[in-house]
Enzyme design. Structure first.
Site, PDB file in Angstrom:
ATOM      1  CG  ASP A   1     -10.431  -3.668  -8.478  1.00 11.40           C
ATOM      2  OD1 ASP A   1      -8.602  -4.225  -9.327  1.00 11.40           O
ATOM      3  OD2 ASP A   1     -10.547  -3.695  -9.453  1.00 11.40           O
TER       4      ASP A   1
ATOM      5  CB  THR B   1      -5.175  -1.441  -9.110  1.00 13.24           C
ATOM      6  OG1 THR B   1      -6.682  -2.845  -8.725  1.00 13.24           O
ATOM      7  CG2 THR B   1      -5.881  -1.744 -10.580  1.00 13.24           C
ATOM      8  CB  THR B   2      -3.461  -2.703  -4.270  1.00  8.89           C
ATOM      9  OG1 THR B   2      -4.895  -3.473  -5.204  1.00  8.89           O
ATOM     10  CG2 THR B   2      -3.316  -2.938  -3.068  1.00  8.89           C
TER      11      THR B   2
ATOM     12  CG  ASP C   1      -7.963  -7.102 -11.491  1.00  9.76           C
ATOM     13  OD1 ASP C   1      -8.994  -6.487 -12.255  1.00  9.76           O
ATOM     14  OD2 ASP C   1      -7.938  -7.163 -10.750  1.00  9.76           O
TER      15      ASP C   1
END
Lengths: 533, 527
Positions: free
Chosen positions: A66, A99-100, A401
């Site tokens: 994550d 988020t990446t 997520d």
């Protein structure tokens, strides 16, 4: 606009040259620092992305994929790098997933900016063009999106599994995806269908078993065992549950007090009084028919003593103690009851009802489950299991997520293809758009378009495919009008990604693009770092 | 006999040339630091805190940058002070004032080098400042009579202020927000009534103005989530127990039942207090301090919405906007003024639940909810919006408006130049220098935008030679443009404050001919 470039060489002859040099240096240092952060998480993008092992300052080990978690634990110091960490956090707050992606996009745009800056384009011009490009990008994405109905459970599950596929727990995505969808749908309030408060979904982690044993509980789960030191009941049918915020222990005043004992008989009397006091309380509780007590944790005094446990056991009342105050709201909402702060207010109407409260052993530990709650509130509990703490933690993050993905879909009901398809399409359309723009703007927008190709490129690279071949073929397909062509990482080729069921919420993509651009623009505008108090 | 030592050991003294030099250097260094933030294409700075947490702030606001600097130079401190005063007085122009003062000092340095007495320079500067102010006064536009036009003026001013900030992309949106908020104030400059709430998430465009008051707190358990025609009691009182505040107070008893009695009595006391509060005939109770479980339950039973732990800021504002008073004793219900509002309800912004008070007594009150990508963005957005609000509220009082984009500086410079030619004696050099310092501002604006400043300023000067010209620097297209057409306006009050306080600061620093640094106070644990 032409004056901008013309002014640059002339300005360099004046004395302000030294100043500008320093400013360029700072900007460059910022960009390089930010990019190195982006590079650090790049390899964890996509279904074949790798995980990172982080050993924190206090010796704890975390294995995760994550982006937000990795960056959060990285403890970067450089201010611009910190901004990227913040960026990932914002994406986490806004969409929960991607988020990446957001960090990788920001890194790629920064890389392009570096070359734009070296061409002598003024940072504010770049910044303004980027803003325009991102607004346009959002329009393009919205046009690509497919509307979705909440009743379409299949599609929801598909997008949740796309998010889960890139995680450690990907092999369980068939289990976790429907679970995430069901839990979100069960907390949607029909009155406010656009709002989902993820706090209404409680995730309880328990070591033991495998991720396969993860389950959705229609009711409540306490991560602790019932207090039955004195042999109290551990299973209660037709439970009448009270949530109490007072303690069943000897009285204690706020003002400092001491009991003066002068002889032995007095001591006896005191013991007896204590017993009577507790017995009195328990009688009152019993009188309402309550048979399960949830006691809020207290720092001031013991919630229950051995003595009170004994009496409670005798009265056949099941006790769960040390309930955190933060959980009280969730519990009362679920049980549809009211917390009781004083024994005097212990009344029947404040109790909650459930068919069954029982202690279940899971591995070597025990949990308490409350099921069959009458008039249950719109809450849900997910019990996550796993063979070790690392897996459980990662499973929880992944599940979070997935929940966020479903929440995004509830608040903005559009789906978009995954697998790099939207990015490459954006790149193509923005590239075409840049040709009709004039001056610097066109140039900057083209760079922005090129930067977006980083996503399919990285996806392919992480999957061990030839990135250049894949990206060129993708471009080719999109130019021919297959707007949903994307990388199928499993098959290692390009297919229509919508048919492969790789979909993600529109909100994730749009917020990734706008947030990344906003962050890049901020970094571009900085020309100095000042140390202050 | 020579005096050996007048000052203490570590104290130092700098005289004459050296003292003046030190102040010039310090002031000019500060100016150079902030001058790149000037104008619509000004850059931002990262402020990296050396304190705990190494917090990072990104800002474009001169006052914020200067406020947080470590400064050891006395002259530099004077500049920081004027920037602070400018911030308090008018809210905007904090960078301009420092830059102008710095430029004035730079010019003065040259004059001093040319053997002109500082006092002569000062009197020249004074004359020039007076003349510049008059020149500006003649060109002000006042649309007080025409409400429509005045509102347009406000919009323009807000947009000009915001265009140099992070909000520049959405300046129309935010200018509208700021103007609406200020118009609600109806002429008062009490910005307290405008509350700004920052919530991360979403984008800056999602920010909105809300008529009413939003409190970032939670409603107690089991209490109504929605109240119409609320009567609000705002209080600052302990809702755990009324403790005896004498140290070492304790009771001695000889049995458990007595302890239980005392406990019961304490509870009873609390209940009485709650009863007294309820007796005010309220249905909403807001306390600054914590409300413990027990009273919370009592309130819930009475159907009263109780909000705990609203901070000082929160209750003061709430008391202000609802027209209530902050109470801390509850014995005389008739003497306590309650607050009123039409509706209290729970709303959700982003992921958080907030409490919304609408239809409050004080109609001026409103809340601006800012949304944005990260805390950096939000903090900076708040500062920018605050600047805009300050300027607007000042403009509502003083409705005179001038054009922006270097226009006022050029107008003033022209008048000052004229004056220099008419003034006999050495003073004229100082007056001329003043005009050069004024021109430095458009020069810096152009430089920051990466434009050829020498060329542009020359063009501008030529344009201004004509009567009634509206020319200024159009940074967007990189040329000289008509400011009236482009809608770039500034508040006269800000410009005047910049001019006067910069001159005063420069004058003050110029007068210095000796710096005495006192011995630092000895401290064991210096941070």
């Amino acid at each position: 606009m032409a004056a901008v470039t013309a002014a640059q060489p002339r300005a360099s002859k004046t004395e302000s040259y030294v100043d500008n040099k320093r400013k360029e240096d700072i900007r460059q240092a910022n960009i390089i620092a930010a990019r190195s952060v982006a590079d650090a998480v790049r390899t964890s993008l996509g279904p074949k992305g790798m995980d990172k092992m982080i050993s924190t300052a206090n010796g704890e080990v975390i294995i995760t994929n994550d982006g937000a978690t990795i960056l959060n634990k990285m403890e970067v110091l450089q201010p611009a790098a910190k901004m990227l960490v913040e960026l990932s956090k914002s994406q986490d707050a806004a969409a929960g997933d991607g988020t990446t992606t957001v960090v990788v996009i920001a890194g790629a745009i920064l890389k392009q900016c570096l070359s734009l800056l070296s061409h002598g384009i003024h940072p504010t011009v770049i910044s303004d063009s980027l803003h325009k490009a991102s607004t346009k990008a959002v329009d393009v994405l919205t046009a690509m999106a497919v509307p979705l109905e909440l009743s379409d459970r299949e599609s929801l599950i598909k997008s949740a599994s796309t998010s889960l596929n890139s995680k450690v727990v990907s092999q369980y995505s068939t289990l976790l995806a429907p679970l995430a969808v069901d839990s979100v749908l069960s907390v949607v309030d029909p009155e406010k269908p656009d709002m989902v408060d993820l706090r209404d979904i409680k995730i309880v982690k328990r070591l033991g078993g495998t991720v396969d044993d993860t389950q959705l509980v229609k009711g409540l789960v306490f991560d602790k065992k019932a207090s039955h030191a004195a042999g109290g009941p551990t299973r209660m049918e037709n439970a009448k549950i009270a949530v109490i915020q007072f303690q069943i222990s000897p009285p204690k005043t706020d003002i400092e007090q001491s009991i003066v004992v002068s002889d032995y008989t007095q001591m006896d009397r005191i013991l007896k009084e204590e017993r009577n006091y507790i017995l009195g309380m328990i009688k009152k509780i019993k009188a309402t028919g309550c048979n399960v007590l949830l006691i809020q944790k207290s720092i001031l005094r013991d919630a229950v003593t051995d003595l009170s446990l004994h009496y409670l056991a005798k009265a056949k009342i099941m006790v769960i103690k040390d309930v955190e105050r933060d959980d009280i709201e969730f519990i009362t909402k679920t049980l549809n009851c009211l917390p009781i702060a004083n024994i005097e207010h212990f009344r029947v109407e404040k109790l909650g009802h459930a068919d069954l409260v029982e202690e279940v052993s899971l591995g070597d530990a025990k949990i308490v489950k409350v099921t069959g709650i009458k008039d249950m509130g719109r809450t849900t509990t997910v019990l996550v299991r796993g063979s070790n703490q690392l897996v459980i933690d990662e499973a929880e993050r992944s599940l979070h997520d997935a929940l966020c993905v479903v929440r995004c879909l509830v608040s903005k009901r559009f789906l978009i293809a995954g697998g790099g398809a939207p990015e490459i399409e954006l790149s193509r359309q923005l590239g075409a758009w840049s040709k009709v723009l004039h001056g610097m703007e066109g140039y900057c927008v083209r760079s922005f378009a090129e930067a977006l190709e980083v996503i399919p490129y990285t996806l392919a690279e992480n999957a061990g495919l030839n990135p250049i071949a894949i990206v060129t073929e993708l471009r080719n397909r999109h130019a021919q009008g297959e707007i949903n062509a994307g990388i199928n990482v499993r098959k290692g080729q390009i297919t229509n990604i919508l048919e492969e069921n790789v979909v993600q919420p529109l909100l994730v993509s749009t917020s990734a693009i706008t947030l990344a651009t906003e962050c890049v623009r901020m970094i571009l505008k900085i020309d100095d770092i000042v140390n202050v108090r | 006999m020579a005096i050996e030592r007048i000052l203490k050991d570590d104290a130092s003294e700098e005289k004459g040339e050296r003292a003046r030099m030190a102040s010039f250097v310090g002031a000019i260094a500060i100016t150079d630091l902030v001058k790149t933030t000037l104008g619509p294409k000004g850059m931002d700075k990262i402020l990296q805190s050396t304190g705990r947490g190494q917090a990072v702030t990104v800002t474009n606001d001169g006052a914020t940058i200067l406020k947080s600097l470590h400064i050891d130079n006395p002259a530099a401190k004077v500049l920081i002070d004027i920037s602070k005063v400018q911030d308090d007085e008018v809210g905007d122009g904090t960078t301009s004032v420092v830059v102008l003062a710095g430029e004035l000092l730079r010019e003065a340095e040259k004059l001093v080098a040319a053997k002109i007495h500082p006092m002569t320079i000062i009197s020249g500067y004074r004359m020039a400042a007076e003349c510049a102010r008059n020149a500006l006064l003649q060109r002000v536009v006042d649309n007080k009579e025409n409400a429509e036009k005045f509102k347009l003026d406000l919009m323009k001013i807000a947009m000009t202020t915001l265009s140099s900030k992070i909000l520049s992309q959405d300046k129309v949106h935010f200018a509208q927000l700021a103007v609406d908020a200020v118009m609600r104030l109806k002429g008062s400059t009490n910005l307290e009534a405008i509350q700004i709430i920052k919530k991360p998430g979403g984008s800056l465009k999602d920010s909105f103005l809300d008529e009413g008051f939003i409190l970032d707190k939670k409603i107690g358990l089991g209490q109504p989530k929605r109240i119409e025609n609320a009567k609000i009691l705002v209080a600052n009182t302990a809702m755990d127990t009324d403790k005896v505040k004498i140290y070492g107070a304790r009771v001695r008893v000889d049995s458990m039942s007595k302890v239980a009695e005392i406990e019961g009595a304490e509870k009873e006391k609390m209940r009485e207090k709650v009863q007294k509060i309820i007796a005010h005939g309220i249905n909403c109770f807001v306390n600054r301090q914590l409300i413990y479980n027990f009273p919370e339950e009592l309130f819930a039973d009475a159907g009263i919405l109780a909000i705990e732990h609203a901070d000082f800021d929160g209750i003061e504002r709430l008391a202000l906007v609802t027209g209530g008073e902050i109470a801390s004793t509850f014995d005389n219900p008739e003497s306590v003024k309650l607050g009123h509002c039409k509706l209290i309800e729970e709303i959700m912004i982003g992921e958080d639940k907030l409490i919304h008070f609408s239809g409050v007594e004080m109609g001026q009150a409103c809340t601006i909810v800012l949304r944005g990508a990260s805390h950096h963005v939000l903090d900076e957005a708040e500062r920018s919006l605050h600047d805009a609000l300050c300027v607007l509220s000042q403009t509502v009082n003083d409705t005179r408006v001038v054009l922006g984009g270097g226009w006022p500086e050029m107008v003033m410079a022209k008048a000052v130049d004229e004056l220099a030619r008419q003034t006999p004696g050495k003073k004229s050099h100082a007056i001329e220098a003043f005009s050069r310092a004024l021109v430095a501002i458009p020069t810096i604006i152009a430089d920051n935008a990466g434009l050829d400043s020498a060329d542009l300023v020359a063009q501008l000067r030529a344009e201004h030679h004509k009567e009634g010209c509206n020319a200024g620097i159009d940074v967007i297209s990189g040329s000289v443009g008509d400011m009236a057409e482009l809608g770039i306006s500034e508040s006269f009050k800000v410009k005047q404050a910049v001019l006067l306080s910069a001159t005063e600061a420069a004058e003050m620093i110029l007068r210095v001919d000796e710096i005495i640094t006192c011995a630092p106070r000895k401290r064991e644990d210096r941070m």
